[in-house]
Design a protein around this motif. Structure first.
Motif, PDB file in Angstrom:
ATOM      1  N   MET A   1       0.783  -1.047  -0.054  1.00 31.82           N
ATOM      2  CA  MET A   1       0.065  -0.143  -0.082  1.00 31.82           C
ATOM      3  C   MET A   1       0.958   1.361   0.034  1.00 31.82           C
ATOM      4  O   MET A   1       0.716   2.250  -0.667  1.00 31.82           O
ATOM      5  CB  MET A   1      -0.982  -0.136   1.313  1.00 31.82           C
ATOM      6  CG  MET A   1      -1.766   1.108   1.257  1.00 31.82           C
ATOM      7  SD  MET A   1      -3.221   0.899   0.222  1.00 31.82           S
ATOM      8  CE  MET A   1      -4.403   2.110   0.897  1.00 31.82           C
ATOM      9  N   LEU A   2       1.911   1.122   0.773  1.00 33.98           N
ATOM     10  CA  LEU A   2       2.957   2.442   0.835  1.00 33.98           C
ATOM     11  C   LEU A   2       3.356   2.591  -0.609  1.00 33.98           C
ATOM     12  O   LEU A   2       3.715   4.024  -0.918  1.00 33.98           O
ATOM     13  CB  LEU A   2       3.909   2.201   1.833  1.00 33.98           C
ATOM     14  CG  LEU A   2       4.897   3.270   2.071  1.00 33.98           C
ATOM     15  CD1 LEU A   2       4.232   4.553   2.561  1.00 33.98           C
ATOM     16  CD2 LEU A   2       5.867   3.027   3.138  1.00 33.98           C
ATOM     17  N   ASN A   3       3.903   1.560  -1.328  1.00 38.08           N
ATOM     18  CA  ASN A   3       4.371   1.808  -2.575  1.00 38.08           C
ATOM     19  C   ASN A   3       3.602   2.418  -3.551  1.00 38.08           C
ATOM     20  O   ASN A   3       3.834   3.281  -4.432  1.00 38.08           O
ATOM     21  CB  ASN A   3       4.775   0.425  -3.067  1.00 38.08           C
ATOM     22  CG  ASN A   3       5.842   0.014  -2.598  1.00 38.08           C
ATOM     23  OD1 ASN A   3       6.736   0.470  -1.847  1.00 38.08           O
ATOM     24  ND2 ASN A   3       6.089  -1.471  -2.688  1.00 38.08           N
ATOM     25  N   TRP A   4       2.132   2.165  -3.493  1.00 40.34           N
ATOM     26  CA  TRP A   4       1.202   2.795  -4.383  1.00 40.34           C
ATOM     27  C   TRP A   4       0.979   4.372  -4.042  1.00 40.34           C
ATOM     28  O   TRP A   4       1.076   5.150  -4.996  1.00 40.34           O
ATOM     29  CB  TRP A   4      -0.208   2.111  -4.376  1.00 40.34           C
ATOM     30  CG  TRP A   4      -0.347   1.032  -5.065  1.00 40.34           C
ATOM     31  CD1 TRP A   4      -0.149  -0.171  -4.766  1.00 40.34           C
ATOM     32  CD2 TRP A   4      -0.255   0.874  -6.443  1.00 40.34           C
ATOM     33  NE1 TRP A   4      -0.155  -1.164  -5.708  1.00 40.34           N
ATOM     34  CE2 TRP A   4      -0.439  -0.764  -6.809  1.00 40.34           C
ATOM     35  CE3 TRP A   4      -0.465   1.837  -7.589  1.00 40.34           C
ATOM     36  CZ2 TRP A   4      -0.352  -0.981  -8.264  1.00 40.34           C
ATOM     37  CZ3 TRP A   4      -0.447   1.565  -8.833  1.00 40.34           C
ATOM     38  CH2 TRP A   4      -0.415   0.036  -9.064  1.00 40.34           C
ATOM     39  N   MET A   5       0.948   4.863  -2.615  1.00 40.11           N
ATOM     40  CA  MET A   5       0.887   5.953  -2.532  1.00 40.11           C
ATOM     41  C   MET A   5       2.210   6.905  -2.662  1.00 40.11           C
ATOM     42  O   MET A   5       2.207   7.942  -3.262  1.00 40.11           O
ATOM     43  CB  MET A   5       0.715   6.076  -0.812  1.00 40.11           C
ATOM     44  CG  MET A   5      -0.198   5.521  -0.313  1.00 40.11           C
ATOM     45  SD  MET A   5      -1.724   6.138  -0.913  1.00 40.11           S
ATOM     46  CE  MET A   5      -1.914   7.470   0.436  1.00 40.11           C
ATOM     47  N   LEU A   6       3.553   6.102  -2.871  1.00 40.00           N
ATOM     48  CA  LEU A   6       4.548   7.007  -3.091  1.00 40.00           C
ATOM     49  C   LEU A   6       4.660   7.172  -4.708  1.00 40.00           C
ATOM     50  O   LEU A   6       4.944   8.089  -5.227  1.00 40.00           O
ATOM     51  CB  LEU A   6       6.030   6.179  -2.809  1.00 40.00           C
ATOM     52  CG  LEU A   6       6.206   6.215  -1.191  1.00 40.00           C
ATOM     53  CD1 LEU A   6       7.302   5.067  -0.922  1.00 40.00           C
ATOM     54  CD2 LEU A   6       6.372   7.391  -0.723  1.00 40.00           C
ATOM     55  N   PHE A   7       4.152   6.118  -5.380  1.00 39.18           N
ATOM     56  CA  PHE A   7       4.028   6.243  -6.924  1.00 39.18           C
ATOM     57  C   PHE A   7       3.067   7.205  -7.180  1.00 39.18           C
ATOM     58  O   PHE A   7       3.294   8.071  -8.097  1.00 39.18           O
ATOM     59  CB  PHE A   7       3.630   4.932  -7.311  1.00 39.18           C
ATOM     60  CG  PHE A   7       3.261   4.963  -8.955  1.00 39.18           C
ATOM     61  CD1 PHE A   7       4.328   4.753  -9.780  1.00 39.18           C
ATOM     62  CD2 PHE A   7       2.159   4.834  -9.423  1.00 39.18           C
ATOM     63  CE1 PHE A   7       4.069   5.019 -11.257  1.00 39.18           C
ATOM     64  CE2 PHE A   7       1.774   4.988 -10.726  1.00 39.18           C
ATOM     65  CZ  PHE A   7       2.932   4.985 -11.561  1.00 39.18           C
ATOM     66  N   LEU A   8       1.901   7.433  -6.577  1.00 42.93           N
ATOM     67  CA  LEU A   8       0.821   8.286  -6.788  1.00 42.93           C
ATOM     68  C   LEU A   8       1.387   9.861  -6.716  1.00 42.93           C
ATOM     69  O   LEU A   8       1.354  10.709  -7.320  1.00 42.93           O
ATOM     70  CB  LEU A   8      -0.388   8.235  -6.145  1.00 42.93           C
ATOM     71  CG  LEU A   8      -1.371   7.120  -6.587  1.00 42.93           C
ATOM     72  CD1 LEU A   8      -2.494   6.869  -5.653  1.00 42.93           C
ATOM     73  CD2 LEU A   8      -1.790   7.473  -7.960  1.00 42.93           C
ATOM     74  N   ALA A   9       2.156   9.928  -5.526  1.00 39.71           N
ATOM     75  CA  ALA A   9       2.657  11.036  -4.986  1.00 39.71           C
ATOM     76  C   ALA A   9       3.797  11.464  -6.030  1.00 39.71           C
ATOM     77  O   ALA A   9       4.106  12.826  -6.501  1.00 39.71           O
ATOM     78  CB  ALA A   9       3.490  11.059  -3.533  1.00 39.71           C
ATOM     79  N   ALA A  10       4.547  10.782  -6.472  1.00 38.79           N
ATOM     80  CA  ALA A  10       5.595  10.840  -7.570  1.00 38.79           C
ATOM     81  C   ALA A  10       5.195  11.178  -8.833  1.00 38.79           C
ATOM     82  O   ALA A  10       5.376  12.461  -9.460  1.00 38.79           O
ATOM     83  CB  ALA A  10       6.476   9.497  -7.664  1.00 38.79           C
ATOM     84  N   ALA A  11       3.994  10.835  -9.203  1.00 41.45           N
ATOM     85  CA  ALA A  11       3.153  10.876 -10.481  1.00 41.45           C
ATOM     86  C   ALA A  11       2.592  12.452 -10.529  1.00 41.45           C
ATOM     87  O   ALA A  11       2.770  13.277 -11.229  1.00 41.45           O
ATOM     88  CB  ALA A  11       1.970  10.085 -10.774  1.00 41.45           C
ATOM     89  N   VAL A  12       1.951  12.721  -9.157  1.00 46.48           N
ATOM     90  CA  VAL A  12       1.556  14.096  -9.270  1.00 46.48           C
ATOM     91  C   VAL A  12       2.469  15.090  -9.381  1.00 46.48           C
ATOM     92  O   VAL A  12       2.273  16.233  -9.977  1.00 46.48           O
ATOM     93  CB  VAL A  12       0.654  14.316  -7.810  1.00 46.48           C
ATOM     94  CG1 VAL A  12       0.342  15.636  -7.706  1.00 46.48           C
ATOM     95  CG2 VAL A  12      -0.555  13.415  -7.913  1.00 46.48           C
ATOM     96  N   LEU A  13       3.807  14.924  -8.772  1.00 41.46           N
ATOM     97  CA  LEU A  13       4.875  15.779  -8.778  1.00 41.46           C
ATOM     98  C   LEU A  13       5.315  15.913  -9.979  1.00 41.46           C
ATOM     99  O   LEU A  13       5.658  17.069 -10.701  1.00 41.46           O
ATOM    100  CB  LEU A  13       5.935  15.572  -7.622  1.00 41.46           C
ATOM    101  CG  LEU A  13       5.591  15.542  -6.244  1.00 41.46           C
ATOM    102  CD1 LEU A  13       6.718  15.184  -5.177  1.00 41.46           C
ATOM    103  CD2 LEU A  13       5.463  17.228  -6.039  1.00 41.46           C
ATOM    104  N   ALA A  14       5.495  14.821 -10.854  1.00 42.26           N
ATOM    105  CA  ALA A  14       5.743  14.782 -12.291  1.00 42.26           C
ATOM    106  C   ALA A  14       4.959  15.726 -13.131  1.00 42.26           C
ATOM    107  O   ALA A  14       5.310  16.374 -13.938  1.00 42.26           O
ATOM    108  CB  ALA A  14       6.138  13.518 -12.598  1.00 42.26           C
ATOM    109  N   VAL A  15       3.775  15.513 -12.953  1.00 38.99           N
ATOM    110  CA  VAL A  15       2.800  16.249 -13.703  1.00 38.99           C
ATOM    111  C   VAL A  15       2.933  17.851 -13.399  1.00 38.99           C
ATOM    112  O   VAL A  15       2.905  18.633 -14.400  1.00 38.99           O
ATOM    113  CB  VAL A  15       1.130  15.585 -13.632  1.00 38.99           C
ATOM    114  CG1 VAL A  15       0.078  16.674 -14.008  1.00 38.99           C
ATOM    115  CG2 VAL A  15       1.261  14.332 -14.138  1.00 38.99           C
TER     116      VAL A  15
END
Length: 96
Positions: A1-15
């Motif tokens: 679950m923590l991996n998905w949250m980190l992935f989503l946070a990284a995606a939002v920052l990239a956008v």
């Protein structure tokens, strides 16, 4: 679950970073075009008069360049505009 949250946070920052970079690029290129002789505006108006047929406008300008090899591009555009408007002016004079 923590991996998905980190992935989503990284995606939002990239956008967000891509959006900021795009806005900086657009702000830099939103300057007015350098057109001291006004031929870009004339070319746009000629394209309107030719119903969007830019190839016809380019052909008219090239014809004027062949007729007047000493003329600058701006002068050739002015001569082509004059040639394009001549039939309309003579038709307007015949209507009463």
């Amino acid at each position: 679950m923590l991996n998905w949250m980190l992935f989503l946070a990284a995606a939002v920052l990239a956008v967000y970073a891509a959006d900021r970079a795009w806005l900086r690029h657009v702000a830099r290129t939103a300057q007015q075009l350098h057109d001291p002789e006004g031929y870009l505006e004339l070319t746009a108006r000629m394209t309107e008069l030719c119903h969007g047929d830019r190839a016809h406008v380019d052909a008219l300008v090239e014809e004027q360049k062949r007729r007047h090899p000493q003329a600058t591009h701006a002068d050739a555009v002015r001569l082509a505009m004059r040639q394009l408007l001549e039939p309309r002016e003579s038709d307007a004079g015949n209507i009463r």
